[in-house]
Design an enzyme around this catalytic site. Structure first.
Site, PDB file in Angstrom:
ATOM      1  N   LYS A 209      26.228 -19.563 -29.599  1.00 30.28           N
ATOM      2  CA  LYS A 209      26.960 -19.156 -30.796  1.00 30.28           C
ATOM      3  C   LYS A 209      27.043 -17.628 -30.852  1.00 30.28           C
ATOM      4  CE  LYS A 209      26.717 -19.572 -35.799  1.00 30.28           C
ATOM      5  NZ  LYS A 209      26.076 -20.193 -36.954  1.00 30.28           N
ATOM      6  N   GLU A 356      13.576 -26.908 -37.835  1.00 27.39           N
ATOM      7  CA  GLU A 356      14.180 -25.582 -38.008  1.00 27.39           C
ATOM      8  C   GLU A 356      14.904 -25.515 -39.358  1.00 27.39           C
ATOM      9  OE1 GLU A 356      17.339 -23.718 -35.355  1.00 27.39           O
ATOM     10  OE2 GLU A 356      15.576 -22.862 -34.402  1.00 27.39           O
ATOM     11  N   LYS A 507      11.181 -13.239 -31.376  1.00 29.50           N
ATOM     12  CA  LYS A 507      12.229 -12.644 -30.525  1.00 29.50           C
ATOM     13  C   LYS A 507      12.046 -11.131 -30.460  1.00 29.50           C
ATOM     14  CE  LYS A 507      16.019 -15.853 -31.634  1.00 29.50           C
ATOM     15  NZ  LYS A 507      17.320 -15.965 -32.272  1.00 29.50           N
TER      16      LYS A 507
HETATM   17  O1  F6P Z   1      16.094 -20.690 -32.110  1.00 33.08           O
HETATM   18  C1  F6P Z   1      16.946 -19.961 -32.907  1.00 33.08           C
HETATM   19  C2  F6P Z   1      18.382 -20.241 -32.638  1.00 33.08           C
HETATM   20  O2  F6P Z   1      19.131 -19.326 -33.355  1.00 33.08           O
HETATM   21  C3  F6P Z   1      18.811 -21.671 -32.962  1.00 33.08           C
HETATM   22  O3  F6P Z   1      19.046 -21.872 -34.299  1.00 33.08           O
HETATM   23  C4  F6P Z   1      20.013 -21.812 -32.110  1.00 33.08           C
HETATM   24  O4  F6P Z   1      20.386 -23.138 -31.985  1.00 33.08           O
HETATM   25  C5  F6P Z   1      19.516 -21.179 -30.828  1.00 33.08           C
HETATM   26  O5  F6P Z   1      18.720 -20.100 -31.264  1.00 33.08           O
HETATM   27  C6  F6P Z   1      20.563 -20.711 -29.876  1.00 33.08           C
HETATM   28  O6  F6P Z   1      21.389 -19.728 -30.419  1.00 33.08           O
HETATM   29  P1  F6P Z   1      22.753 -19.322 -29.737  1.00 33.08           P
HETATM   30  O7  F6P Z   1      23.643 -20.513 -29.732  1.00 33.08           O
HETATM   31  O8  F6P Z   1      23.300 -18.208 -30.567  1.00 33.08           O
HETATM   32  O9  F6P Z   1      22.463 -18.873 -28.335  1.00 33.08           O
END
Ligand code: F6P
Length: 544
Positions: A209, A356, A507
């Site tokens: 995302k 989550e 992170k």
């Molecule tokens: O673990 C945190 C998180 O933001 C999740 O909610 C999400 O599914 C995952 O990391 C991956 O995020 P991205 O799709 O932005 O790489």
């Protein structure tokens, strides 16, 4: 939500507390013998889903009070706020509209006055074309070979949904295309996959995302180097990489052309994204028609959740029962037990989905909660679990509520396997509920000293979800059912279910420590003595 009363001060909650003191010592044996039709009364049959909730420590009064609680927290209004695109993810200032992704009604869905359905249909069509091209061999790689391996690189919601559904619907998959999933930043994960694939026949789907996640971007860079190295040209990237993302600038920077980017939107949460472009690997595996069937199943459950009265509403009842055990019986874990091998990643998927979403301790108005919220979700497919952790569920000291999920018709019928599988599922829920009394054990002639060990207290609650057959449509409904259960519990606990700030600190610290692992300076003073010593020890060995 405005002016929402504290949960523990609500009148339905107080009534539930009083009622709990009457119910806590009642055994399901009594509840069932007092009402011979309980198994038919406490069930909901909605289309393909038979939901049996009779094996719970509840009576009519419990249900009435739980539904009163749903009313008192204004659940109906809150559901409408989600479905109509209000900004209910307040800490990230976004609506929560995964329900629009599978909206099959033909009606508009508005975000800030704009209908988002045309964009959703356009991406679905783009996915349709790409998946048809790949499945038919029309999509060829840099060297002209058709694609045989799809490698989805993503993590969390950009991995668990696609992998869970691809596994669940493997029966419907095109078998000459292999699906691989790389998520872990541990280089073993990608190395093992790359060893099994021919670069000329491999298509990487970088699913993220944000397109900034450390694990995904590190794996994607490694895949990119591998393609360029093996196919001998930077130009090969355009043929072997697809991006699924909301971040078009970062995708372009990585070198993936706009044609190969499938977009989605910030109102789709990562763990609710499998029906967005994130589901491309699913569509490639099962084909467009099956993917649409999956969406239909989601949509049907979305409608059921939105419109059915609470006492006949499967996700709402599941949520209320979960609250009953979590907050009154003190059960802080919950088992998902699919008696279907194809659903072997279902519990892992809802581990993220639930934990989550509802692993929160601050209310929507910013106060510390004074009650427990989301449980630990775990589970394994039956019957494996029976030979592993069921011992604790039967005779341990905690009550662990569970959902049994089974299908009447097997996809791969062989001899009497399926009857044996389902006999085990029915037997376990029966054993959990009714156990075996001391007198029953004695009547079996068990030696006196062994009697206490052979007694099963029972009164261990469970729901049974039985469906005719595992189809894309049924799977869609099952996933939506759990999503809405999670939503409902978030509303009752008055927490924000659609953000995930709890993953940020780790992170940030990992980014900081990363630099220190390769530095010659001593670890930063702001670390504690344990972390500093670990960093120093790691460095001393890596430099040997
Ligand atoms: O673990 C945190 C998180 O933001 C999740 O909610 C999400 O599914 C995952 O990391 C991956 O995020 P991205 O799709 O932005 O790489």
């Amino acid at each position: 939500m405005p002016g929402r009363k504290e949960l523990l001060k609500m009148s339905s909650w107080k009534k539930l507390e009083a009622h709990f003191s009457e119910m806590k010592d009642i055994h399901m044996r009594t509840l069932f013998s007092d009402d011979r039709s309980r198994g038919e009364r406490y069930r909901i049959i909605h289309n393909n889903i038979y939901f049996d909730y009779s094996k719970n420590i509840i009576n009519d009064r419990t249900l009435q009070l739980l539904v009163e609680l749903a009313d008192e927290v204004n659940l109906r209004t809150e559901i409408e706020r989600m479905f109509t695109g209000e900004i209910i993810n307040e800490t990230e200032k976004r609506p929560v509209l995964h329900v629009a992704l599978r909206n099959r009604s033909g009606n508009a869905v508005y975000v800030e006055g704009r209908d988002v359905m045309p964009d959703i249909y356009a991406v679905l069509e783009k996915m349709h074309k790409a998946s048809d091209d790949i499945r038919s061999g029309r999509w060829t790689g840099f060297t002209g070979k058709p694609i045989k391996n799809i490698v989805n690189i993503g993590i969390g919601g950009s991995d668990l949904g696609p992998v869970m559904v691809c596994e669940a619907l493997k029966y419907y998959s095109q078998r000459d295309i292999n699906n691989f999933f790389v998520s872990n930043i541990d280089s073993t994960h990608i190395t093992e996959v790359l060893q099994r694939t021919d670069p000329g026949e491999t298509l990487f789907i970088v699913a993220s995302k944000t397109f900034t996640t450390m694990e995904t971007m590190t794996n994607a860079e490694t895949a990119r180097r591998w393609i360029v190295e093996h196919l001998g040209s930077e130009q090969a990237v355009a043929y072997h990489f697809i991006a699924l993302s909301t971040n078009s600038a970062a995708v372009a920077k990585f070198g993936i052309k706009t044609d190969n980017m499938f977009e989605f939107w910030d109102w789709v949460g990562g763990r609710y994204s499998l029906t967005s472009a994130i589901g491309l690997s699913i569509m490639i595996s099962i084909g467009y028609e099956n993917f649409i069937e999956l969406l239909e199943g989601f949509h049907d459950m979305d409608n059921h959740f939105r419109h059915a009265p609470f006492k006949e509403n499967i996700p709402v009842l599941m949520a209320l029962l979960g609250v009953w055990y979590n907050n009154f019986f003190g059960s802080h874990t919950y088992a998902l037990l699919p008696y279907e091998q194809y659903l072997h990643r279902f519990p892992a998927y809802f581990q993220q989905g639930d934990m989550e979403s509802n692993g929160k301790s601050v209310t929507r108005s910013g106060a510390r909660v004074t009650y427990s919220t989301g449980p630990v979700i775990w589970g394994e497919p039956g019957t494996n679990g029976q030979h592993a952790f069921y011992q604790l569920m039967h005779q341990g000291t905690s009550i662990i509520p569970a959902d049994f999920i089974g299908f009447i018709k097997p996809l791969n019928p062989v001899a009497d396997h399926h009857d044996k599988l389902i006999a085990n599922m029915f037997a376990q829920s029966e054993a959990f509920a009714f156990g075996k009394t001391e007198s029953e054990v004695r009547a079996e002639g068990v030696d006196g000293k062994l009697v206490p060990y052979r007694v099963f207290e029972g009164n261990r609650p469970s729901n049974t979800i039985l469906c005719p057959r595992l189809t894309p449509e049924v799977l869609g409904s099952l996933i939506a059912m759990y999503e809405h259960k999670i939503f409902t519990q978030g509303i009752i606990w008055d927490i924000f279910s659609f953000d995930q700030w709890g993953v940020e600190l780790g992170k940030l610290l990992a980014g900081r420590i990363l630099g220190e692992l390769s530095s010659f300076n001593s670890p930063a003073d702001e670390h504690d003595s344990s972390t500093k010593a670990l960093i120093s020890h790691y460095r001393s060995i890596t430099r040997e």
